[in-house]
Design a protein around this motif. Structure first.
Motif, PDB file in Angstrom:
ATOM      1  N   ILE A  52      -5.093  32.326 -11.826  1.00 31.46           N
ATOM      2  CA  ILE A  52      -6.934  31.683 -12.510  1.00 31.46           C
ATOM      3  C   ILE A  52      -6.158  32.081 -13.231  1.00 31.46           C
ATOM      4  O   ILE A  52      -6.465  30.169 -13.930  1.00 31.46           O
ATOM      5  N   ASN A  74     -13.055  31.680 -17.034  1.00 30.18           N
ATOM      6  CA  ASN A  74     -12.009  30.770 -15.766  1.00 30.18           C
ATOM      7  C   ASN A  74     -13.340  29.562 -16.036  1.00 30.18           C
ATOM      8  O   ASN A  74     -14.111  29.548 -14.840  1.00 30.18           O
ATOM      9  N   PRO A  89     -12.376  26.067 -14.556  1.00 30.78           N
ATOM     10  CA  PRO A  89     -12.063  24.694 -14.119  1.00 30.78           C
ATOM     11  C   PRO A  89     -11.725  23.400 -14.332  1.00 30.78           C
ATOM     12  O   PRO A  89     -13.526  23.179 -14.497  1.00 30.78           O
ATOM     13  N   ALA A 126      -8.565  20.006 -10.473  1.00 29.25           N
ATOM     14  CA  ALA A 126      -7.496  21.296  -9.956  1.00 29.25           C
ATOM     15  C   ALA A 126      -8.092  22.166  -9.324  1.00 29.25           C
ATOM     16  O   ALA A 126      -7.105  23.141  -8.381  1.00 29.25           O
ATOM     17  N   GLU A 127      -8.989  21.311  -8.493  1.00 33.88           N
ATOM     18  CA  GLU A 127      -9.622  22.747  -6.980  1.00 33.88           C
ATOM     19  C   GLU A 127      -9.027  22.102  -5.829  1.00 33.88           C
ATOM     20  O   GLU A 127      -8.471  20.961  -5.441  1.00 33.88           O
ATOM     21  N   ARG A 186      -4.356  21.500 -23.448  1.00 33.02           N
ATOM     22  CA  ARG A 186      -5.106  21.628 -21.751  1.00 33.02           C
ATOM     23  C   ARG A 186      -5.614  20.025 -21.095  1.00 33.02           C
ATOM     24  O   ARG A 186      -4.968  20.006 -19.869  1.00 33.02           O
ATOM     25  N   ASP A 193      -4.456  18.922 -17.400  1.00 28.00           N
ATOM     26  CA  ASP A 193      -5.592  18.243 -16.060  1.00 28.00           C
ATOM     27  C   ASP A 193      -5.259  16.515 -16.777  1.00 28.00           C
ATOM     28  O   ASP A 193      -5.069  16.400 -14.703  1.00 28.00           O
ATOM     29  N   LYS A 224      -1.792  25.022 -12.812  1.00 28.26           N
ATOM     30  CA  LYS A 224      -4.028  25.565 -12.976  1.00 28.26           C
ATOM     31  C   LYS A 224      -3.223  26.870 -14.012  1.00 28.26           C
ATOM     32  O   LYS A 224      -4.087  27.364 -14.577  1.00 28.26           O
ATOM     33  N   ARG A 277      -3.293  26.165 -17.852  1.00 25.50           N
ATOM     34  CA  ARG A 277      -4.435  25.656 -18.261  1.00 25.50           C
ATOM     35  C   ARG A 277      -5.093  26.301 -18.519  1.00 25.50           C
ATOM     36  O   ARG A 277      -5.900  26.442 -19.332  1.00 25.50           O
ATOM     37  N   THR A 278      -5.386  27.240 -17.530  1.00 22.43           N
ATOM     38  CA  THR A 278      -6.123  28.457 -17.652  1.00 22.43           C
ATOM     39  C   THR A 278      -5.993  29.192 -18.960  1.00 22.43           C
ATOM     40  O   THR A 278      -7.150  29.595 -20.282  1.00 22.43           O
TER      41      THR A 278
END
Lengths: 141, 208
Positions: A29, A37, A39, A43-44, B140, B144, B160, B163-164
């Motif tokens: 993650i 977190n 999201p 990005a899912e 970020r 995206d 991903k 990005r986090t």
């Protein structure tokens, strides 16, 4: 600082609630803290999209074993990376500091094991960089 | 002093060639909101920070950003590792190929070279930390945008993760800003610059 003021940015200080992801999930993650977190919808994972798992199914057993150890090193090291940033802005936070000690011990053991069984990852090991794959090659070579 | 650890912070295993994807992702190497820019920004700002806490945080995040630069470079490298001349011609990689072949060079997706003008080190803690909050948000958005464009999970998983990290760093810079505010006069945070007007520090609250 609790009070908000005009003409300056305010961000609430994160409090420690003791709820952390397990370290494999945290690495996937990007944080050990579930509350950070957040999201992005695009990005899912798409339905049916296979989330790549490490280590890759192919390769010989020795490589698979090495990749499992590398995964463990990546997970523990990342948990430590994220925790240290929390401690940077929460110095002396008791629970965080005691978790840090545990992670440091685990990391030391894992790095030593990797050095002894496979190849060196740090310059505190004796072997040359030419042992083992370069990190940007991916582990599957 | 820095020491190298021979692994990526997040593993990258891309098993196909796609120069078009590489051309997009390279922006996070040398682009305006890329990881190189992030690292240089934080590692430059830390020297004059008025507290050890802020200096320490900038060191740790600046160091992590170097690791992120390595992740991005590994992705670009793996996406172009087996590049053929035909692929270089047809997949929007021709201009890059002419100047760099398959070599890694910091540039934005549009070909603009890395430039230190993309970040600031202003010598004022509130200004620099506010810049860093914005920088994390800008990075970020790049992630995206990349995630909207790129369907492949081998590329999406590291994106991903990265990005986090932008969101986590935003939180930490916000906390650092709060700590700096604690050392200043809340009636007017802008009365003096805690990195320059040192005489005020002796009279008022000491930085942490």
């Amino acid at each position: 600082m609790e009070a908000q003021h005009l003409a300056i940015a305010s961000v609430p200080i994160q409090s420690w609630n003791g709820n952390l992801y397990d370290y494999a999930q945290a690495l996937r993650i990007g944080t050990i803290f579930p509350e950070l977190n957040l999201p992005f919808f695009a990005a899912e994972s798409l339905p049916g999209e296979a989330v790549p798992t490490t280590p890759g199914g192919s390769g010989n057993p020795i490589q698979q074993e090495r990749e499992l150890l590398m995964d463990k090193i990546n997970q523990i090291s990342f948990a430590l990376d994220d925790l240290v940033l929390f401690i940077d802005t929460h110095p002396g936070h008791q629970e965080a500091v005691s978790l840090r000690k545990q992670l440091i011990e685990q990391r030391k053991r894992l790095l030593k094991e990797h050095d002894e069984k496979y190849y060196p990852l740090t310059k505190d090991c004796e072997g040359p960089w030419t042992e083992g794959p370069l990190p940007w090659e991916g582990a599957c070579i | 002093m820095w020491t190298y650890e021979k692994r990526l912070q997040f593993p990258v295993k891309i098993t196909y060639t796609c120069p078009r994807t590489a051309q997009m992702i390279i922006s996070q190497y040398g682009g305006p909101d890329g990881e190189l820019s992030a690292s240089m920004r934080y590692l430059a700002q830390r020297y004059t920070m008025p507290s050890k806490e802020a200096g320490g945080l900038l060191t740790d995040i600046g160091t992590e950003e170097l690791g992120h630069m390595e992740i991005i470079c590994a992705m670009v490298y793996q996406l172009t590792k087996n590049l053929t001349i035909e692929e270089a011609k047809t997949a929007g990689f021709d201009a890059y190929y002419i100047d760099h072949t398959k070599g890694l060079w910091p540039q934005a997706a549009g070909g603009i070279p890395f430039n230190a003008c993309e970040f600031q080190s202003k010598g004022d803690a509130i200004t620099d930390l506010t810049e860093n909050l914005a920088a994390e948000q800008k990075a970020r958005v790049v992630y995206d945008n990349l995630l909207r464009m790129i369907p492949d999970p081998e590329v999406r998983e590291p994106l991903k993760f990265l990005r986090t990290r932008e969101i986590v760093h935003f939180q930490r810079f916000g906390e650092a800003l709060e700590k700096i505010k604690d050392t200043l006069d809340e009636k007017n945070f802008y009365y003096y610059n805690p990195e320059f007007d040192l005489s005020f520090l002796k009279q008022g609250k000491q930085p942490l």
